[in-house]
Write an enzyme that holds these catalytic residues in place. Structure first.
Site, PDB file in Angstrom:
ATOM      1  N   GLY A 117       2.882   2.570  10.956  1.00  0.00           N
ATOM      2  CA  GLY A 117       3.889   3.625  10.835  1.00  0.00           C
ATOM      3  C   GLY A 117       4.615   3.968  12.123  1.00  0.00           C
ATOM      4  O   GLY A 117       5.290   4.996  12.198  1.00  0.00           O
ATOM      5  N   GLU A 138      -6.820   4.742   8.028  1.00  0.00           N
ATOM      6  CA  GLU A 138      -6.660   6.165   7.667  1.00  0.00           C
ATOM      7  C   GLU A 138      -7.934   6.718   7.025  1.00  0.00           C
ATOM      8  O   GLU A 138      -8.268   7.887   7.204  1.00  0.00           O
ATOM      9  CB  GLU A 138      -5.426   6.330   6.754  1.00  0.00           C
ATOM     10  CG  GLU A 138      -4.139   6.198   7.561  1.00  0.00           C
ATOM     11  CD  GLU A 138      -2.971   5.557   6.824  1.00  0.00           C
ATOM     12  OE1 GLU A 138      -2.989   5.493   5.586  1.00  0.00           O
ATOM     13  OE2 GLU A 138      -2.041   5.092   7.519  1.00  0.00           O
ATOM     14  N   GLU A 187      -4.846  -4.734  10.877  1.00  0.00           N
ATOM     15  CA  GLU A 187      -3.870  -3.658  11.033  1.00  0.00           C
ATOM     16  C   GLU A 187      -4.188  -2.880  12.314  1.00  0.00           C
ATOM     17  O   GLU A 187      -5.015  -1.953  12.283  1.00  0.00           O
ATOM     18  CB  GLU A 187      -3.944  -2.694   9.845  1.00  0.00           C
ATOM     19  CG  GLU A 187      -3.648  -3.334   8.512  1.00  0.00           C
ATOM     20  CD  GLU A 187      -3.160  -2.325   7.472  1.00  0.00           C
ATOM     21  OE1 GLU A 187      -2.102  -2.563   6.896  1.00  0.00           O
ATOM     22  OE2 GLU A 187      -3.829  -1.292   7.267  1.00  0.00           O
ATOM     23  N   LYS A 194      -0.055   4.251  -0.292  1.00  0.00           N
ATOM     24  CA  LYS A 194      -0.748   5.423   0.288  1.00  0.00           C
ATOM     25  C   LYS A 194      -0.562   6.639  -0.632  1.00  0.00           C
ATOM     26  O   LYS A 194      -0.588   6.484  -1.842  1.00  0.00           O
ATOM     27  CB  LYS A 194      -0.265   5.671   1.714  1.00  0.00           C
ATOM     28  CG  LYS A 194      -0.375   4.401   2.571  1.00  0.00           C
ATOM     29  CD  LYS A 194      -0.140   4.606   4.033  1.00  0.00           C
ATOM     30  CE  LYS A 194      -0.275   3.280   4.768  1.00  0.00           C
ATOM     31  NZ  LYS A 194      -0.153   3.392   6.204  1.00  0.00           N
ATOM     32  N   ASN A 197       0.855  -1.191   0.000  1.00  0.00           N
ATOM     33  CA  ASN A 197       0.000   0.000   0.000  1.00  0.00           C
ATOM     34  C   ASN A 197       0.891   1.241   0.000  1.00  0.00           C
ATOM     35  O   ASN A 197       1.489   1.581   1.017  1.00  0.00           O
ATOM     36  CB  ASN A 197      -0.899  -0.025   1.254  1.00  0.00           C
ATOM     37  CG  ASN A 197      -1.776   1.207   1.353  1.00  0.00           C
ATOM     38  OD1 ASN A 197      -1.847   2.014   0.413  1.00  0.00           O
ATOM     39  ND2 ASN A 197      -2.452   1.351   2.485  1.00  0.00           N
ATOM     40  N   HIS A 213      -9.484   1.053   5.279  1.00  0.00           N
ATOM     41  CA  HIS A 213      -8.191   1.318   5.921  1.00  0.00           C
ATOM     42  C   HIS A 213      -8.403   2.288   7.086  1.00  0.00           C
ATOM     43  O   HIS A 213      -9.235   3.202   6.981  1.00  0.00           O
ATOM     44  CB  HIS A 213      -7.204   1.896   4.903  1.00  0.00           C
ATOM     45  CG  HIS A 213      -5.805   1.901   5.422  1.00  0.00           C
ATOM     46  ND1 HIS A 213      -5.352   2.863   6.306  1.00  0.00           N
ATOM     47  CD2 HIS A 213      -4.773   1.048   5.225  1.00  0.00           C
ATOM     48  CE1 HIS A 213      -4.100   2.585   6.615  1.00  0.00           C
ATOM     49  NE2 HIS A 213      -3.716   1.498   5.972  1.00  0.00           N
ATOM     50  N   SER A 240       3.821  -1.710  10.395  1.00  0.00           N
ATOM     51  CA  SER A 240       5.268  -1.695  10.628  1.00  0.00           C
ATOM     52  C   SER A 240       5.998  -2.961  10.170  1.00  0.00           C
ATOM     53  O   SER A 240       7.010  -3.359  10.751  1.00  0.00           O
ATOM     54  CB  SER A 240       5.571  -1.426  12.108  1.00  0.00           C
ATOM     55  OG  SER A 240       5.127  -0.130  12.459  1.00  0.00           O
TER      56      SER A 240
HETATM   57  P1  13P Z   1       3.201   0.751   7.654  1.00  0.00           P
HETATM   58  O1  13P Z   1       3.749  -0.522   7.051  1.00  0.00           O
HETATM   59  O2  13P Z   1       3.872   1.979   7.143  1.00  0.00           O
HETATM   60  O3  13P Z   1       3.144   0.657   9.147  1.00  0.00           O
HETATM   61  O4  13P Z   1       1.680   0.874   7.136  1.00  0.00           O
HETATM   62  C1  13P Z   1       0.830  -0.214   7.264  1.00  0.00           C
HETATM   63  C2  13P Z   1      -0.411   0.069   6.514  1.00  0.00           C
HETATM   64  O5  13P Z   1      -1.174   0.935   6.889  1.00  0.00           O
HETATM   65  C3  13P Z   1      -0.642  -0.706   5.285  1.00  0.00           C
HETATM   66  O6  13P Z   1      -1.940  -0.513   4.812  1.00  0.00           O
END
Ligand code: 13P
Length: 246
Positions: free
Chosen positions: A165, A93, A159, A8, A6, A91, A201
């Protein structure tokens, strides 16, 4: 085994071109499935660049209507039209920054499935819920309220919000328990056997430990998928893991 990347809201035309050049030099295995989710504006571009490689492309979200007066939204039909196989829905976010609630996420997931996209439905608890011992309950509620019909061929991505992150990761035991519970919960309510990806992560160092967890069927990688070397190191670890377990 599924490795999903992903991106983003990162990378651009130039960096995606460079990324694809490196991918073309790499020898992919047919054992591990992989899909990249670039920003919407570059899905088509990436797909054309890597059309000969065994890598799928997908959208990071889609709307619950297939057309109409929805400025700024993307129809699931558009994703199919430009060659997407998968779409990420729900997601964290999107949930926190764009106020998508369980009800809306279910509509989006259903609409995607009805258009023949395979959905990666994201769930995961906050740190507060984890600390209070409410993680399982929270995720079950998300599943109950978000799961669309005909979820065969789709994935759950577990997640935990606090792991995205941050470099923080649940223990192996916590991941295994949650994935097991998600699978059992879905089987109990829909009779469908679902694969569950872990996200949060994931990197080239911890990937081996994560893939060793028995109820992990793959990973959804954010930050560590932005550098082609890291992405390919994670992919290679998945191939080695499969060879080892054969
Ligand atoms: P990170 O791998 O940057 O922690 O993000 C995970 C994520 O949100 C994948 O959709």
């Amino acid at each position: 085994m599924f490795i999903a990347a992903n991106w983003k809201m990162n990378l651009n035309k130039k960096s995606i071109l460079n990324f694809s050049k490196q991918l073309k030099k790499f020898k992919f295995s047919n054992k591990v499935q992989t899909c990249i989710f670039p920003p919407m504006t570059y899905v088509d571009y990436l797909n054309e660049l890597i059309s000969k490689l065994p890598i799928s492309v997908g959208g990071q979200n889609c709307h619950y209507k297939s057309s109409g007066a929805f400025t700024g939204e993307v129809s699931p039909k558009f994703l199919i039209d430009i060659g997407c196989e998968y779409v990420i829905i729900g997601h964290s976010e999107r949930r926190t920054l764009n106020n998508e609630d369980n009800n809306e996420i279910k509509l989006r997931a259903q609409s995607a499935i009805d258009c023949n996209l395979k959905v990666i439905l994201c769930v995961g608890e906050s740190q507060n819920d984890r600390v209070k011992g409410l993680a399982r309950e929270f995720v079950e509620k998300q599943l109950l309220q978000c799961l669309p019909n005909n979820f065969e061929n789709c994935y759950i991505a577990y997640e935990p919000i606090w792991s995205i992150g941050t470099g923080l990761i649940p223990t192996k035991n916590e991941i295994n328990e949650m994935h097991k519970n998600i699978k059992e919960f879905i089987f109990k309510t829909t009779n469908i056997e679902t694969k569950v990806l872990y996200g949060g992560s994931v990197n080239k160092i911890n990937i081996n430990d994560i893939l060793d967890i028995s109820n992990v069927d793959g990973v959804l990688v954010g930050g560590s998928s932005l550098e082609v070397k890291d992405f390919l190191a994670i992919y290679t670890a998945a191939v080695k893991h499969l060879v080892k377990s054969e």
